[in-house]
Design a protein around this motif. Structure first.
Motif, short mmCIF file in Angstrom:
data_model
loop_
_atom_site.label_atom_id
_atom_site.label_comp_id
_atom_site.label_asym_id
_atom_site.label_seq_id
_atom_site.Cartn_x
_atom_site.Cartn_y
_atom_site.Cartn_z
N GLN A 148 0.81 -1.21 0.00
CA GLN A 148 0.00 0.00 0.00
C GLN A 148 0.85 1.26 0.00
O GLN A 148 0.51 2.25 -0.66
N LEU A 149 1.95 1.25 0.72
CA LEU A 149 2.83 2.41 0.73
C LEU A 149 3.41 2.67 -0.66
O LEU A 149 3.54 3.83 -1.08
N PHE A 150 3.74 1.61 -1.37
CA PHE A 150 4.25 1.78 -2.74
C PHE A 150 3.18 2.37 -3.64
O PHE A 150 3.44 3.28 -4.44
N ILE A 151 1.96 1.87 -3.50
CA ILE A 151 0.84 2.37 -4.31
C ILE A 151 0.57 3.84 -3.99
O ILE A 151 0.27 4.65 -4.88
N THR A 182 -0.69 -5.34 -10.88
CA THR A 182 -1.21 -4.48 -9.82
C THR A 182 -0.76 -3.04 -10.00
O THR A 182 -1.55 -2.09 -9.90
N TRP A 183 0.52 -2.85 -10.28
CA TRP A 183 1.03 -1.48 -10.45
C TRP A 183 0.34 -0.81 -11.64
O TRP A 183 -0.02 0.38 -11.57
N ASN A 184 0.15 -1.56 -12.72
CA ASN A 184 -0.49 -0.98 -13.90
C ASN A 184 -1.96 -0.65 -13.64
O ASN A 184 -2.48 0.38 -14.08
N TRP A 189 5.95 3.59 -12.49
CA TRP A 189 6.93 2.73 -11.86
C TRP A 189 7.99 2.28 -12.87
O TRP A 189 7.79 2.33 -14.08
N GLY A 190 9.11 1.84 -12.34
CA GLY A 190 10.15 1.24 -13.14
C GLY A 190 10.70 0.03 -12.41
O GLY A 190 10.36 -0.22 -11.25
#
Length: 361
Positions: free
Chosen positions: A205-208, A224-226, A232-233
């Motif tokens: 969640q922190l990354f999101i 998930t990131w997309n 993101w990389g």
């Protein structure tokens, strides 16, 4: 993923008249269910499993030898080797996976190549974020897989290996000088606040939320990131004092059950309907992991970092004794991550627990 297999089953049934029943089981629970059910004749004809299950599956007579014939040339050699023991292949691989370093491109202008560069970025970000470097295995659940790069960075290993003879389970390298040194470096990073002891859900969640600069994990997060629309990389794992963080490499594939009533039919389904460019690409798109099917590698764009990471990694030992490692190593590293154990104590304890298990104590 299951939907892809369901689609493949339609033409198979139309051509052969044989119905295919698909059961979706949580991957973490499948291994135990297969070991319990297959010998009783209650298991499936085909099942998906990791290559490190191989030793147990062969020892229990569950995995049937598989002959891919000319199709074998379409698979990455390392993936086939992972499912091979005593000269026999026991599964058809479809994915190769290793962790790499995700980064938030809104926070990180230049991805780091060294731990020193990574921590310097963390220092620059300071209080602008809540956590800098997320690695699974803090909080309440240990995780040997995600933290292993520190074990191996300075030369640590699980079991000794020789290409001619395979793994030597009496040679346990978890308490070697190199293993302790690598985990001691992690201990220092935890103590300095670069790696916080948070659990997987908080880390994700922190990354999101843009409150975490780096996250060390695998390609299973890409969708998930997309879906979250993150900028993101991903890059290869950084070096630690000049030595590469060395990940575990896992391979996933399709096993044929020796106890199945339809072994020949199961093999035909794999070779003629799953081992195709279309199906392998669909499996990759449904669950992005490095493809083991060579004809589609060029279409798996964005996975170069994971491929390079896997090339620098160590395959999870495919012996039954590996089952004794996960809990012992994960639990002991959890203590380091949570600040309740030193690296020396943790790795000494992990090695002792594995030796006791291997010796049958």
């Amino acid at each position: 993923f299951g939907a892809v297999i369901e689609e493949v089953a339609v033409p198979f049934t139309e051509e052969t008249g044989i119905a295919v029943e698909i059961t979706v089981i949580d991957f973490q629970d499948m291994r135990e269910q297969i070991v319990t059910q297959a010998p009783a004749g209650e298991g499936p004809d085909l099942f998906i499993g990791a290559h490190d299950w191989l030793g147990e599956m062969v020892a229990n007579g569950i995995a049937a030898p598989l002959d891919l014939g000319a199709t074998s040339s379409n698979f990455a050699e390392v993936a086939l080797n992972a499912y091979t023991t005593d000269g026999n292949l026991y599964a058809m691989p479809y994915a190769i996976e290793a962790i790499a370093l995700f980064y938030n491109a809104d926070l990180v202008e230049t991805p780091p190549t060294t731990v020193e560069e990574l921590t310097a970025t963390c220092d620059e970000l300071g209080d602008a974020i809540e956590n800098c470097w997320g690695i699974q295995g803090g909080g309440v659940a240990g995780d040997a897989f995600h933290n292993f790069p520190f074990v191996a960075a300075k030369g640590g290993y699980i079991f000794g290996f020789d290409a001619a003879t395979g793994f030597d389970v009496t040679d346990i390298g978890l308490d070697t000088e190199g293993a302790i040194a690598g985990v001691a470096a992690m201990e220092q990073l935890v103590g300095d606040g670069y790696i916080d002891p948070i659990d997987e859900d908080d880390m994700k969640q922190l990354f999101i939320d843009g409150q975490e600069a780096f996250l060390m994990s695998g390609p299973w997060w890409v969708n998930t990131w997309n879906e979250e629309g993150l900028n993101w990389g991903v890059t290869t794992l950084p070096t630690l004092e000049g030595d590469p963080l060395t990940p575990m490499v896992n391979v996933r594939g399709f096993y044929v059950s020796e106890f199945g009533e339809n072994k020949a039919i199961a093999e035909e389904f794999l070779l003629s309907f799953v081992a195709t460019d279309e199906t392998m690409l669909a499996l990759f798109e449904a669950d992005p992991r490095g493809p083991a099917w060579l004809p589609i590698v060029d279409q798996a764009t964005g996975f170069e970092a994971f491929a390079e990471s896997a090339a620098n990694g160590l395959f999870i030992p495919n012996v039954p004794e590996m089952g004794a490692v996960w809990g012992a190593l994960g639990d002991q590293i959890l203590g380091v991550r949570n600040g309740t154990s030193t690296a020396a104590d943790a790795m000494t304890n992990a090695a002792e627990q594995v030796r006791t298990a291997v010796e049958g104590g």
